[in-house]
Design an enzyme around this catalytic site. Structure first.
Site, PDB file in Angstrom:
ATOM      1  N   GLU A  81      54.124  75.801  67.216  1.00 39.87           N
ATOM      2  CA  GLU A  81      54.562  74.999  68.363  1.00 39.87           C
ATOM      3  C   GLU A  81      54.384  73.496  68.148  1.00 39.87           C
ATOM      4  OE1 GLU A  81      52.326  76.774  71.508  1.00 39.87           O
ATOM      5  OE2 GLU A  81      53.815  78.343  71.880  1.00 39.87           O
ATOM      6  N   GLU A 112      42.148  92.573  56.764  1.00 42.79           N
ATOM      7  CA  GLU A 112      41.100  91.628  57.135  1.00 42.79           C
ATOM      8  C   GLU A 112      39.809  91.821  56.333  1.00 42.79           C
ATOM      9  OE1 GLU A 112      38.474  93.063  60.770  1.00 42.79           O
ATOM     10  OE2 GLU A 112      40.569  92.778  61.381  1.00 42.79           O
TER      11      GLU A 112
END
Length: 271
Positions: A81, A112
């Site tokens: 953004e 992960e």
């Protein structure tokens, strides 16, 4: 002192399946209300990290977010953004997730747990000592994130973190840790809830405060935003009208000519 993951502790609510919808929503909302107060306690930590980010970016560095699962996705959202909101290059703020882009939509099993992969991912961007890496992990125990920050520290790269537990392994690795203690989740262990909300709010603070400090906001307006749709073009026109007190027709002409709110305002001022 032993490390306790409060994000994993049992919810103070029980028999959720027996609650009517109204009660579920009220209780979730009650828990969500506690998040801003938890963030308020961490404001000094956030300030210290933002100051480091601003310094490094002014020196030509980049900001990286690394995380897994929800934490990784939130970093990617914040990074993605920045270009449309502040008009910065797409590679100034970069979000990386364990498991790669495929993990944005679908969980990649055990991604992960690889302590080496984050550094490999960062290295693809030619990361160096001008940059800042912020690890995001609600638990503060994610190997992908911890391993990434450890390698950054070894290579003289500034590190920070956002976690929702105190005294976590991640906080001990990060040079500038942010600990927002949100406590047990409404659904036990579902850290996409309060912890995720806290991480999103802190990321908003970091990127917004940084971009303001870098000069990408004038007054209170996003004068460098990308004009990528009709809504944003209309917003840009209104910004110009408000800033230099001209008609909609004049503002539209200026924006069409200069393709940027800041440039349109400056061109008018310099006539």
């Amino acid at each position: 002192m032993p490390f306790t993951r409060t994000t994993e502790q049992s919810s103070k609510y029980d028999h959720l399946e027996k609650m009517p919808v109204a009660e579920l929503l009220q209780n979730i909302n009650n828990e969500d209300k506690t998040v801003p107060f938890a963030i308020e306690k961490a404001l000094p930590q956030i300030e210290t990290l933002v100051e480091q980010v601003v310094f490094k970016l002014k020196e030509g560095g980049k900001l990286f977010y690394i995380g897994a699962g929800t934490s990784g996705r939130l970093g990617i959202v914040d990074a993605s953004e920045c270009p449309p909101t502040f008009g910065v290059p797409f590679d100034l703020v970069i979000g990386l997730i364990a498991g790669g882009d495929a993990a944005i939509r679908k969980a990649v099993e055990f991604a992960e747990d690889d302590k080496e992969q984050a550094w490999k991912d960062l290295s693809e961007y030619k990361i160096n000592s001008n940059d800042v890496v912020i690890g995001i992990a609600a638990s503060g125990t994610t190997p992908y994130v911890i391993g990434g920050l450890e390698k950054c520290n070894q290579n003289d790269i500034t590190t920070g973190c956002i976690t929702c537990n105190t005294g976590s392994p991640l906080s001990s690795v990060a040079q500038y840790p942010i600990e927002v203690v949100t406590g047990p989740e409404f659904v036990t262990g579902s850290s996409r809830m309060k912890a995720g909300t806290a991480q999103k709010l802190v990321l908003n603070m970091i990127s917004t405060a940084t971009m303001i400090q870098l000069g990408h906001v004038k007054g209170n307006k996003m004068v460098d935003m990308q004009l990528s749709n009709h809504k944003l073009v209309d917003r840009g026109i209104r910004m110009i009208m408000d800033e230099i007190s001209v008609s909609q027709e004049v503002a539209t002409t200026l924006l069409n000519e200069h393709k940027n709110v800041r440039k349109a305002i400056e061109a008018y001022a310099n006539r």
